[in-house]
Write a protein that holds these residues in place. Structure first.
Motif, mmCIF file in Angstrom:
data_model
loop_
_atom_site.group_PDB
_atom_site.id
_atom_site.type_symbol
_atom_site.label_atom_id
_atom_site.label_comp_id
_atom_site.label_asym_id
_atom_site.label_seq_id
_atom_site.Cartn_x
_atom_site.Cartn_y
_atom_site.Cartn_z
ATOM 1 N N TYR A 197 -9.900 7.864 0.947
ATOM 2 C CA TYR A 197 -9.506 6.448 0.897
ATOM 3 C C TYR A 197 -10.468 5.657 0.012
ATOM 4 O O TYR A 197 -10.051 4.812 -0.782
ATOM 5 C CB TYR A 197 -9.506 5.834 2.296
ATOM 6 N N HIS B 49 0.832 -1.201 0.000
ATOM 7 C CA HIS B 49 0.000 0.000 0.000
ATOM 8 C C HIS B 49 0.873 1.261 0.000
ATOM 9 O O HIS B 49 0.762 2.111 -0.891
ATOM 10 C CB HIS B 49 -0.927 -0.004 1.227
ATOM 11 N N GLU C 133 -4.521 7.728 -3.304
ATOM 12 C CA GLU C 133 -5.024 6.471 -2.761
ATOM 13 C C GLU C 133 -5.365 5.481 -3.869
ATOM 14 O O GLU C 133 -5.286 4.269 -3.670
ATOM 15 C CB GLU C 133 -6.244 6.751 -1.866
ATOM 16 N N SER D 81 -2.118 3.585 -4.202
ATOM 17 C CA SER D 81 -1.781 2.629 -3.146
ATOM 18 C C SER D 81 -2.727 1.432 -3.169
ATOM 19 O O SER D 81 -2.304 0.285 -3.035
ATOM 20 C CB SER D 81 -1.824 3.318 -1.785
ATOM 21 N N HIS E 117 1.859 4.429 -2.911
ATOM 22 C CA HIS E 117 1.961 5.884 -2.732
ATOM 23 C C HIS E 117 3.353 6.361 -3.164
ATOM 24 O O HIS E 117 3.507 7.382 -3.831
ATOM 25 C CB HIS E 117 1.782 6.259 -1.262
HETATM 26 ZN ZN ZN Z 1 -2.957 5.289 1.651
#
Ligand code: ZN
Length: 524
Positions: A442, A287, A317, A320, A291
């Protein structure tokens, strides 16, 4: 083209003053000023990274002052009238250039930041930074001691500060609009609420159907004892596999995984290890690595200009979540990665194979912790926070009542109740740092990731075969070409339209989840 043609007398007078300089002179002067602002921000990021990784607790008060001073200086520099005049001039000078021109984009994007920043007094910015520093330390302690009382006064103070911030910035409809705009320019609370409602309508029956058939996917192997050093090494291997460059980054331990950029040649990730749960460190790395790839892919020519880095939190996001889930929780990924897992954990993997591992890491189980949530229930965790933030900011929920509100909401959204506050309202660092309006990004990013990935799959026809061979470069290059190289030039919807031909939509995300989980759980 939306470069504002400002024609007030005052601006014209200023413009004449600036126009006596050539465009390249005023651009040079602006870039020099912006470079200093950027340096101050990045220096603060280093201090903040240290605060969350290596700093002993005793360093907290001094660090909070240092961060407050840096953010005051950076805010003062950036909001200087001279910056405003140079930006006005640049907007005028670039008005006939194409929208995606570097200089026109600099004028447009930095002007948007400037207009927001001048609404906040420097003293307020420093106050906020100091409260954030103290709040973060208090949160970390309260969480480790499982003690809500140790945090609630800090939370109360932060809510008050954010309400003041919203008043300074201004909003039409909801307090939240003013705060959300800092992370997702042009997005409104009502739009988010509508998107969430639509997604929730689809997810709830899917989760229910999965829970009824929970025994069809066995993830017990993930909860065996995994040697922390072995986990760390495997997380590093996963990062290397997707193309994270350890010459331009590093991974350190921290209570909360995050990614932070000091330049496009130094992008750090942090991670945490749970000895009895494999997913935490492994997927934390993928994750944060997602990023980091975005920040590392920002072009050199945008460094220290205010145009470098990722464009918005949701787009960040989307990157990620793409590497974590659409890549890292795919069947072909485990066809490639399983032998490495087996080598690292021989005992734990004796009864496993690539297919079982794919199924285990994809298992859906309503749980307490957002960062460890599965793909299907994840957005429900986010929706709960979106609701709580709005209630607190609109004074409809007292901070002292948050833990019990949280437990009830968890039970209605996910059908589970946290055993204690550390697994409930104290689990996330965000609110202690003053990040309100951040959580929805998110889910918006997760939704966008599916839309982008669908397009990538169309372009890179044999993506699955590539992943199964451990070839992640084609996807990374596609992302570089379509997203990373534009840095902050475009907003979420501008990017979505450029890449996929339409603004953010939930269709691809819902289709992806339904297809994957109908197959995995044998749903009809
Ligand atoms: Zn994140």
């Amino acid at each position: 083209m939306n470069v504002r043609a400002d024609s007030t007398a005052a601006t014209l007078k200023i413009r004449r003053d600036v126009l006596s300089m050539t465009m390249s002179e005023s651009l040079d002067e602006l870039k020099t000023l912006l470079a200093q602002v950027d340096d101050l921000g990045k220096a603060a990021a280093v201090l903040s990274w240290d605060q969350q990784s290596y700093m002993p607790p005793g360093g907290a008060p001094a660090r909070a002052s240092q961060l407050a001073t840096l953010s005051r200086l950076s805010h003062e520099q950036f909001t200087d009238e001279r910056v405003g005049r140079l930006l006005d001039d640049l907007a005028y000078e670039t008005r006939d250039l194409p929208y995606d021109d570097d200089t026109a984009s600099l004028a447009r994007v930095v002007k948007r930041d400037y207009e927001k920043a001048i609404r906040l007094p420097s003293a307020f910015v420093a106050e906020l930074a100091e409260a954030s520093g103290l709040g973060t330390t208090a949160w970390a302690r309260a969480r480790s001691e499982n003690n809500w009382a140790g945090f609630q006064d800090h939370l109360k103070r932060m809510i008050e500060l954010k309400q003041r911030e919203a008043e300074y910035i201004g909003y039409q409809d909801r307090v939240y609009d003013a705060l959300l705009d800092s992370y997702e320019p042009d997005m409104k609370t009502s739009q988010v609420a509508e998107i969430f409602q639509g997604v929730r309508r689809e997810l709830v029956p899917l989760v229910r159907a999965i829970v009824e058939n929970a025994d069809r996917v066995d993830d017990a192997a993930l909860y065996r004892s995994y040697d922390p050093e072995g986990q760390w090494a495997l997380a590093q291997q996963a990062l290397s596999a997707i193309g994270y460059d350890f010459e331009r980054g590093r991974m350190d331990r921290a209570p909360h995984p995050f990614c932070t950029s000091f330049s496009n040649h130094d992008v750090r990730v942090t991670n945490r290890i749970l000895p009895n749960f494999f997913n935490s460190a492994f997927y934390g790395a993928l994750h944060e690595g997602g990023h980091a790839l975005y920040e590392l892919g920002s072009p050199d020519r945008f460094e220290r200009t205010g145009l470098g880095g990722g464009t918005s939190l949701s787009v960040h996001e989307s990157q990620s979540r793409m590497w974590e889930n659409l890549v890292g929780r795919s069947r072909p990924f485990w066809q490639y990665f399983f032998p490495k897992f087996r080598k690292a954990f021989r005992k734990n993997s004796a009864d496993m194979d690539a297919e079982k591992m794919y199924r285990a890491v994809s298992a859906v189980k309503p749980s307490f912790i957002r960062v460890e949530a599965d793909e299907v229930t994840y957005s429900l965790h986010v929706m709960l926070r979106f609701e709580a933030e709005n209630l607190m900011l609109e004074n409809k929920l007292n901070v002292s009542d948050l833990p019990s509100w949280w437990d009830e909401a968890m039970s209605s959204y996910l059908g589970v109740t946290p055993p204690d506050v550390a697994h409930g309202a104290l689990q996330d660092v965000h609110w202690s740092m003053g990040l309100y309006g951040y959580f929805p990004t998110y889910s918006l990013g997760t939704i966008l990731s599916a839309q982008l990935f669908e397009k990538a799959r169309e372009t890179l026809a044999d993506m699955d075969e590539q992943f199964a061979r451990g070839e992640f470069t084609p996807l990374r290059e596609w992302l570089t070409d379509n997203i990373y190289r534009h840095a902050r030039k475009f907003t979420l919807n501008e990017l979505a339209v450029r890449i996929t031909g339409e603004p953010l939509q939930t269709r691809s995300y819902i289709a992806y989840l339904k297809q994957k989980y109908t197959e995995l759980y044998g749903l009809t």
